[in-house]
Design a protein around this motif. Structure first.
Motif, PDB file in Angstrom:
ATOM      1  N   ARG A  79       2.994  11.530  -6.136  1.00  0.00           N
ATOM      2  CA  ARG A  79       1.336  11.084  -5.870  1.00  0.00           C
ATOM      3  C   ARG A  79       0.653  12.116  -5.433  1.00  0.00           C
ATOM      4  O   ARG A  79      -0.534  12.426  -5.842  1.00  0.00           O
ATOM      5  N   ALA A 134      -2.972  -2.773  -2.281  1.00  0.00           N
ATOM      6  CA  ALA A 134      -2.301  -3.291  -3.474  1.00  0.00           C
ATOM      7  C   ALA A 134      -3.208  -3.329  -4.548  1.00  0.00           C
ATOM      8  O   ALA A 134      -4.381  -3.812  -4.519  1.00  0.00           O
ATOM      9  N   SER A 135      -2.716  -3.621  -5.993  1.00  0.00           N
ATOM     10  CA  SER A 135      -3.644  -3.685  -7.214  1.00  0.00           C
ATOM     11  C   SER A 135      -4.297  -5.056  -6.928  1.00  0.00           C
ATOM     12  O   SER A 135      -3.683  -6.027  -6.575  1.00  0.00           O
ATOM     13  N   THR A 136      -5.582  -5.062  -7.475  1.00  0.00           N
ATOM     14  CA  THR A 136      -6.260  -6.290  -7.304  1.00  0.00           C
ATOM     15  C   THR A 136      -5.516  -7.177  -8.322  1.00  0.00           C
ATOM     16  O   THR A 136      -5.246  -7.135  -9.404  1.00  0.00           O
ATOM     17  N   ALA A 190       0.731 -12.938  -4.093  1.00  0.00           N
ATOM     18  CA  ALA A 190       1.200 -12.121  -3.352  1.00  0.00           C
ATOM     19  C   ALA A 190       0.665 -11.435  -2.028  1.00  0.00           C
ATOM     20  O   ALA A 190       0.909 -11.298  -0.811  1.00  0.00           O
ATOM     21  N   TYR A 221       1.773 -11.657   1.813  1.00  0.00           N
ATOM     22  CA  TYR A 221       1.640 -10.512   2.568  1.00  0.00           C
ATOM     23  C   TYR A 221       0.847 -10.893   4.100  1.00  0.00           C
ATOM     24  O   TYR A 221       1.136 -10.308   5.179  1.00  0.00           O
ATOM     25  N   PRO A 223     -10.100  -7.019  -3.276  1.00  0.00           N
ATOM     26  CA  PRO A 223     -10.835  -8.240  -3.753  1.00  0.00           C
ATOM     27  C   PRO A 223      -9.625  -9.500  -3.703  1.00  0.00           C
ATOM     28  O   PRO A 223     -10.164 -10.474  -4.021  1.00  0.00           O
ATOM     29  N   GLY A 236     -13.045  -3.154   0.030  1.00  0.00           N
ATOM     30  CA  GLY A 236     -13.840  -1.870   0.311  1.00  0.00           C
ATOM     31  C   GLY A 236     -14.915  -1.580  -0.341  1.00  0.00           C
ATOM     32  O   GLY A 236     -15.004  -1.922  -1.448  1.00  0.00           O
ATOM     33  N   THR A 269     -17.057   1.409  -1.475  1.00  0.00           N
ATOM     34  CA  THR A 269     -16.914   2.709  -1.406  1.00  0.00           C
ATOM     35  C   THR A 269     -17.716   3.430  -2.527  1.00  0.00           C
ATOM     36  O   THR A 269     -17.901   4.811  -2.482  1.00  0.00           O
ATOM     37  N   LYS A 299     -13.175  -8.696  -8.802  1.00  0.00           N
ATOM     38  CA  LYS A 299     -13.857  -7.533  -8.350  1.00  0.00           C
ATOM     39  C   LYS A 299     -15.177  -7.716  -8.517  1.00  0.00           C
ATOM     40  O   LYS A 299     -15.994  -7.239  -7.593  1.00  0.00           O
ATOM     41  N   SER A 319     -10.346   7.849  -4.258  1.00  0.00           N
ATOM     42  CA  SER A 319      -9.292   7.894  -3.134  1.00  0.00           C
ATOM     43  C   SER A 319      -9.886   8.562  -1.929  1.00  0.00           C
ATOM     44  O   SER A 319      -9.603   8.324  -0.894  1.00  0.00           O
ATOM     45  N   ALA A 327     -12.095   5.938  -0.015  1.00  0.00           N
ATOM     46  CA  ALA A 327     -11.401   4.992   0.666  1.00  0.00           C
ATOM     47  C   ALA A 327     -10.689   5.393   1.880  1.00  0.00           C
ATOM     48  O   ALA A 327     -10.722   4.790   2.809  1.00  0.00           O
TER      49      ALA A 327
HETATM   50  N1  LIG Z   1     -12.273   3.570  -3.535  1.00  0.00           N
HETATM   51  C1  LIG Z   1     -11.067   2.786  -3.970  1.00  0.00           C
HETATM   52  O1  LIG Z   1     -10.294   3.389  -3.911  1.00  0.00           O
HETATM   53  C2  LIG Z   1     -11.170   1.203  -3.486  1.00  0.00           C
HETATM   54  C3  LIG Z   1     -12.406   0.619  -3.186  1.00  0.00           C
HETATM   55  C4  LIG Z   1     -12.139  -0.830  -2.739  1.00  0.00           C
HETATM   56  C5  LIG Z   1     -11.091  -1.336  -3.043  1.00  0.00           C
HETATM   57  N2  LIG Z   1     -10.300  -0.857  -3.536  1.00  0.00           N
HETATM   58  C6  LIG Z   1      -9.024  -1.709  -3.753  1.00  0.00           C
HETATM   59  O2  LIG Z   1      -7.717  -1.128  -3.492  1.00  0.00           O
HETATM   60  C7  LIG Z   1      -6.658  -1.649  -4.234  1.00  0.00           C
HETATM   61  C8  LIG Z   1      -6.121  -0.333  -4.395  1.00  0.00           C
HETATM   62  O3  LIG Z   1      -6.765   0.733  -5.513  1.00  0.00           O
HETATM   63  P1  LIG Z   1      -6.038   2.032  -5.932  1.00  0.00           P
HETATM   64  O4  LIG Z   1      -7.054   2.633  -6.504  1.00  0.00           O
HETATM   65  O5  LIG Z   1      -5.207   2.578  -4.872  1.00  0.00           O
HETATM   66  O6  LIG Z   1      -5.072   1.397  -6.940  1.00  0.00           O
HETATM   67  P2  LIG Z   1      -3.670   1.918  -7.679  1.00  0.00           P
HETATM   68  O7  LIG Z   1      -3.559   1.042  -8.858  1.00  0.00           O
HETATM   69  O8  LIG Z   1      -3.705   3.336  -7.559  1.00  0.00           O
HETATM   70  O9  LIG Z   1      -2.500   1.475  -6.312  1.00  0.00           O
HETATM   71  C9  LIG Z   1      -2.327   0.221  -6.262  1.00  0.00           C
HETATM   72  C10 LIG Z   1      -0.765   0.221  -5.814  1.00  0.00           C
HETATM   73  O10 LIG Z   1      -0.427  -1.113  -5.507  1.00  0.00           O
HETATM   74  C11 LIG Z   1       1.301  -1.464  -6.143  1.00  0.00           C
HETATM   75  N3  LIG Z   1       1.383  -2.944  -6.293  1.00  0.00           N
HETATM   76  C12 LIG Z   1       0.728  -3.603  -7.124  1.00  0.00           C
HETATM   77  N4  LIG Z   1       1.232  -4.808  -6.800  1.00  0.00           N
HETATM   78  C13 LIG Z   1       1.756  -5.137  -5.622  1.00  0.00           C
HETATM   79  C14 LIG Z   1       2.494  -6.170  -4.835  1.00  0.00           C
HETATM   80  N5  LIG Z   1       2.415  -7.372  -5.320  1.00  0.00           N
HETATM   81  N6  LIG Z   1       2.741  -5.699  -3.771  1.00  0.00           N
HETATM   82  C15 LIG Z   1       3.068  -4.137  -3.456  1.00  0.00           C
HETATM   83  N7  LIG Z   1       2.398  -3.470  -3.987  1.00  0.00           N
HETATM   84  C16 LIG Z   1       1.757  -3.617  -5.337  1.00  0.00           C
HETATM   85  C17 LIG Z   1       1.136  -0.773  -7.271  1.00  0.00           C
HETATM   86  O11 LIG Z   1       2.431  -0.406  -7.637  1.00  0.00           O
HETATM   87  C18 LIG Z   1       0.391   0.587  -6.921  1.00  0.00           C
HETATM   88  O12 LIG Z   1       1.095   1.589  -6.224  1.00  0.00           O
HETATM   89  C19 LIG Z   1      -7.514  -2.236  -5.507  1.00  0.00           C
HETATM   90  O13 LIG Z   1      -7.347  -3.524  -5.293  1.00  0.00           O
HETATM   91  C20 LIG Z   1      -8.721  -1.666  -5.378  1.00  0.00           C
HETATM   92  O14 LIG Z   1      -9.699  -2.665  -5.870  1.00  0.00           O
HETATM   93  C21 LIG Z   1     -10.194   0.638  -3.885  1.00  0.00           C
END
Ligand SMILES: NC(=O)c1ccc[n+]([C@@H]2O[C@H](COP(=O)([O-])OP(=O)(O)OC[C@H]3O[C@@H](n4cnc5c(N)ncnc54)[C@H](O)[C@@H]3O)[C@@H](O)[C@H]2O)c1
Length: 298
Positions: free
Chosen positions: A3, A74-76, A87, A91, A107, A132, A134, A180, A239, A242
């Protein structure tokens, strides 16, 4: 490590950085434990929480760490629709059971599940959330107070987001997008006193990679009803926006825990779209509150 290479190739990280920290990234990778529940998992919610808490304690013990903070990135998730905990809530409960401060940068439900209210209130640990702030919402939390303070009446505030990356793919699911967008709209309702007309849309555009474009269209009235429009275009790298916030939050929560601070931290509203408590939605006031809080932790 893969990554990080991908981010360097995309111009997010400096060329050469992934190789320089390759050993640390590989060590971090080896710490990853399966989350869950996995399909076919027969453990109850309580058993899952106990197992995840044991993983967290084991991580802290093996590293000889003075403290650990759990941050959900982790993913929304879509809003939960069953009696089982999602999940993110498993956690969150595991973090508190393991004695760790907890941050929800997403969220997803996390500690906001009704069945975790007692645990959140009595754990004696600090926690903060949610989602977050951002990009688009960050800008909204600066602009909305301006309209209010200048008595410019906002008739409609509409937004469209073009997102690549994993977040764009996850938010292509209407359930996840609804979770979201609720946070994105809250800042306007709080700052303006009532939600203006208009919606937020999120489109998944994989070709954009880690960059996102957020377009806002704000229709407002001036003196004697004269009609005006403000449009903003935000082109950000998710990225890079955040990551420093996640580092700040981990350090602030750890320090707050050391100082015996417990419960929700509305003082950290500066970082979140949907903060705990009823703190001001205006970024300038949130920053002043943050600086005061950080000072109290010295
Ligand atoms: N600027 C930003 O990047 C930003 C701002 C605010 C909120 N967020 C939130 O942060 C989160 C991550 O964003 P991202 O862009 O890094 O997403 P991404 O999809 O790149 O990464 C998310 C990761 O979570 C993993 N995942 C999914 N379900 C899981 C579970 N149940 N247990 C463990 N791991 C799990 C996925 O495999 C993936 O590797 C999202 O919810 C997003 O809305 C991001």
């Amino acid at each position: 490590p893969k990554r990080a290479e991908h981010l360097a190739a995309g111009g997010v990280l400096p060329h050469g950085l992934p190789a320089a920290v390759g050993a640390e990234l590989a060590a971090a990778d080896r710490e990853i434990r399966p989350g869950g529940p996995q399909p076919g998992d027969s453990r109850s919610d309580d058993e899952l929480i106990a197992d995840f808490a044991a993983d967290i304690r084991d991580f802290a013990d093996r590293g000889g760490l003075a403290g650990a903070v759990v941050v959900n990135v982790a993913s929304t998730e879509p809003a939960p629709d069953s009696s089982r905990l999602p999940a993110s809530s498993l956690y969150a409960a595991a973090a508190l059971r393991a004695g760790c401060p907890y941050v929800n940068f997403t969220p997803s439900t996390g500690l906001h599940h009704p069945s975790l209210a007692d645990l959140a209130a009595t754990s004696g640990l600090p926690h903060a959330g949610r989602d977050g702030k951002t990009g688009q919402t960050l800008l909204r939390s600066v602009l909305a107070p301006m309209f209010l303070q200048r008595s410019l009446s906002v008739r409609a505030w509409s937004g469209t987001n073009l997102l690549g990356g994993g977040d764009g793919a996850a938010l292509a699911d209407p359930g996840a997008a609804a979770a979201k967008n609720a946070g994105k709209e809250r800042v306007l309702a709080d700052a303006l006193g009532a939600a203006p007309e208009g919606e937020v849309h999120i489109d998944d555009v994989p070709a954009l990679g880690d960059w996102k474009t957020a377009w806002d269209h704000i229709a407002f009235d001036g003196f004697l009803g004269s009609r005006m429009i403000l449009q903003t275009i935000w082109q950000g790298c998710d990225s890079a926006l955040a990551a420093p916030l996640v580092l700040d939050l981990a350090r602030l929560l750890l320090r707050a825990h050391e100082k015996g601070v417990e419960g929700p931290l509305p003082e950290l509203g500066f970082y979140f779209k949907d903060p705990d408590g009823d703190a001001s939605p205006a970024l300038a006031e949130q920053y002043a509150t943050l600086v005061g809080f950080a000072g109290s932790l010295r």
